[in-house]
Design a protein around this motif. Structure first.
Motif, mmCIF file in Angstrom:
data_model
loop_
_atom_site.group_PDB
_atom_site.id
_atom_site.type_symbol
_atom_site.label_atom_id
_atom_site.label_comp_id
_atom_site.label_asym_id
_atom_site.label_seq_id
_atom_site.Cartn_x
_atom_site.Cartn_y
_atom_site.Cartn_z
ATOM 1 N N PHE A 81 59.146 0.705 18.937
ATOM 2 C CA PHE A 81 57.979 0.230 18.206
ATOM 3 C C PHE A 81 58.240 -1.147 17.621
ATOM 4 C CE2 PHE A 81 54.923 3.410 16.248
ATOM 5 C CZ PHE A 81 54.828 4.134 17.403
ATOM 6 N N CYS A 82 57.270 -2.025 17.737
ATOM 7 C CA CYS A 82 57.157 -3.082 16.746
ATOM 8 C C CYS A 82 58.277 -4.113 16.792
ATOM 9 C CB CYS A 82 57.023 -2.481 15.350
ATOM 10 S SG CYS A 82 55.785 -1.171 15.360
ATOM 11 N N TYR A 144 58.313 -5.756 12.912
ATOM 12 C CA TYR A 144 57.060 -6.532 12.971
ATOM 13 C C TYR A 144 57.262 -8.054 12.862
ATOM 14 C CZ TYR A 144 53.856 -2.497 12.644
ATOM 15 O OH TYR A 144 53.156 -1.370 12.890
ATOM 16 N N HIS A 340 47.733 -0.178 17.675
ATOM 17 C CA HIS A 340 48.665 -0.065 18.793
ATOM 18 C C HIS A 340 47.993 -0.203 20.149
ATOM 19 C CE1 HIS A 340 51.592 1.919 15.829
ATOM 20 N NE2 HIS A 340 51.951 0.677 16.050
ATOM 21 N N HIS A 422 50.042 -5.477 18.690
ATOM 22 C CA HIS A 422 49.500 -5.447 17.330
ATOM 23 C C HIS A 422 48.568 -6.617 17.023
ATOM 24 C CE1 HIS A 422 53.025 -2.811 16.859
ATOM 25 N NE2 HIS A 422 52.436 -2.316 15.807
HETATM 26 CU CU LIG Z 1 53.111 -0.623 14.858
#
Ligand SMILES: [Cu+2]
Length: 478
Positions: A81-82, A144, A340, A422
């Motif tokens: 993720f991310c 992120y 997402h 994102h």
């Molecule tokens: Cu995310």
């Protein structure tokens, strides 16, 4: 998935509203989507079985036009993720940061950090079945982060949460060949927020970074230990995603992240002295969690998103923004795509969407824009680039194109291959090129300005007088 250039025959309203494909299985949830010059895609994010994201797992998947997907598990101790993802000029994808912990069912009384970052620093090359780790690590773990190209071998990594779950104040400049990093420890950007800060290169070693809230833009200098200064505070910029529409000029529309949907649309011009903001007509829907994708004719497609309420309404209908006309509703996809979600241009001028609100959606869809259809809904004959070359040896030399037929060309666009996640499209660049036509021969000028046209792999599209784009030819700009 359909082969490159495939366009389904449609009903008459495809010429006004475009058309969606049926769902296409991709084997993995495309929370991060990277497109190579030939349309092959590499994507990653989560397995359906790991939708709680508690487990560290990292698989990548690939899909090429005309073919089916492949999934490759990775043996690394990072959640997929991310991360930050950007396409490099040498064709690799750079991945930075990622997830170390993401507890979903955490005890309320447990005050250990909820989300923490990882310091993944790796690349992916087309045709490989795994990532290549860089020799060094990122200086900070980052959950992120945003990646921005500085030049053909350096990327600045901004924002994210660290291994304690705290925002990382300081950007770092990474060398994508040696793996070295340099922390800009005099450039505290905490005020910009940690979550994929929106950032635009405006001059050599200078970036404008927007704050997460509607606050001041910042000028970041990336030489030495870095500096930050506040630019014009009065700039009123919505929180939404950005789509490149010209030289340091972006369309910003709607909201981004965990906010109520918004219809606001602005045209924002970035420079090192100020950020200039002009109002534009509102979106049809008040969206958040949507994606914006620039098309070869300079229009912008908005896909997916929700109204951002507690019980969110997902928007299946797309919208298309044309500078002279504003936003218009397009036809509806069949799958919900909220948080997402990803969307990216393909070299045949279609747009692919992946991902979903919850990380369980492994099916993609393709949007065929109205410019591909005539008024009966029949696919139009497209201009065809038969061959190309450079006029000179420099990799910013003018480009010569030879068309198959003598069609009158309205515009030529260079669009950087996409790397999205994102609501953030890293490295995105739309460049309307000056060109000259002599029969089937087109000469295309390439900007020498590395802020207007950052180093990268670009698709060159030729658009005819009726607005129909060619399939792109890919060129590298150094
Ligand atoms: Cu995310």
């Amino acid at each position: 998935m359909p082969a490159l250039g495939y366009v389904p025959a449609a009903t008459a309203n495809a010429a006004s509203n475009g058309l969606w494909s049926s769902p296409i299985e991709t084997g993995l949830v495309g929370i991060h989507l990277n497109v190579f010059s030939d349309g092959q895609m590499m994507y990653y994010g989560a397995h359906v079985e790991n939708s709680t994201a508690n487990t560290k797992s990292f698989s990548i998947a690939t899909l090429s036009p005309g073919q089916s997907f492949s999934v490759f598990p990775e043996a690394i101790d990072v959640g997929s993720f991310c991360t930050g993802n950007i396409n490099l000029p040498d064709g690799r994808v750079l991945l930075t940061g990622g997830t170390s912990s993401f507890p979903v069912d955490k005890d309320e009384n447990d005050d250990s950090p909820r989300y923490t970052g990882a310091n993944l620093f790796a690349t992916y090359s087309k045709g490989q079945t795994k990532l290549q780790k860089m020799p060094g690590n990122l200086a900070f773990s980052r959950w992120y982060p945003t990646n921005v190209m500085l030049n053909d071998r350096r990327v600045v990594v901004i924002g994210g949460l660290d291994d304690k779950g705290k925002p990382v104040a300081f950007p770092e400049v990474v060398n994508t060949r040696t793996g070295e990093t340099r922390v800009l420890d005099r450039a505290d950007l905490s005020a910009a927020g940690f979550s994929y800060p929106r950032s635009v290169k405006v001059a050599d070693n200078k970036l404008v970074v927007l704050s997460r809230n509607e606050g001041a833009p910042y000028l970041l200098t990336t030489t030495g230990r870095g500096t930050v200064q506040t630019l014009n505070k009065e700039a009123d910029i919505p929180s939404g995603p950005m789509a490149s529409i010209g030289a340091n000029s972006y369309l910003v529309a709607g909201s981004r992240g965990n906010r109520l949907g918004d219809k606001s649309t602005r045209i924002v011009e970035f420079s090192e002295s100020r950020v200039k903001v002009a109002n534009a007509a509102n979106m049809v829907r008040a969206r958040t969690y949507h994606e914006l994708t620039t098309l070869p004719d300079g229009s912008v497609l908005a896909t997916g998103g929700t109204d951002g309420k507690d019980q969110p309404s997902h928007f299946l209908d797309a919208e298309l923004w044309v500078k002279s006309k504003g936003w218009k509703t397009m036809s509806s996809a069949s799958l919900r795509r909220g948080y997402h979600t990803t969307a990216a241009l393909l070299p045949d001028a279609t747009v692919i969407t992946m991902g979903s609100t919850r990380p369980t959606q492994t099916q993609a869809e393709i949007f065929y824009p109205p410019y591909l259809f005539n008024s009966q809904g029949i696919p139009k004959t497209r201009p065809t680039i038969e061959s190309w070359g450079r006029i000179g040896t420099d990799d910013r030399a003018a480009i010569s194109l030879v068309l198959k037929d003598n069609v009158s060309v309205k515009s030529v666009a260079l669009i950087r291959t996409g790397a999205v996640t994102h609501q953030t499209s890293m490295g995105q660049t739309f460049f309307a090129a000056n060109f000259a036509q002599n029969g089937k021969n087109i000469t295309v000028n390439v900007s020498q300005n590395t802020s207007i046209l950052p180093a990268g792999v670009y698709w060159v599209f030729v658009i005819d007088q009726s607005g129909t784009p060619s399939i792109a030819t890919a060129v590298r700009v150094g």
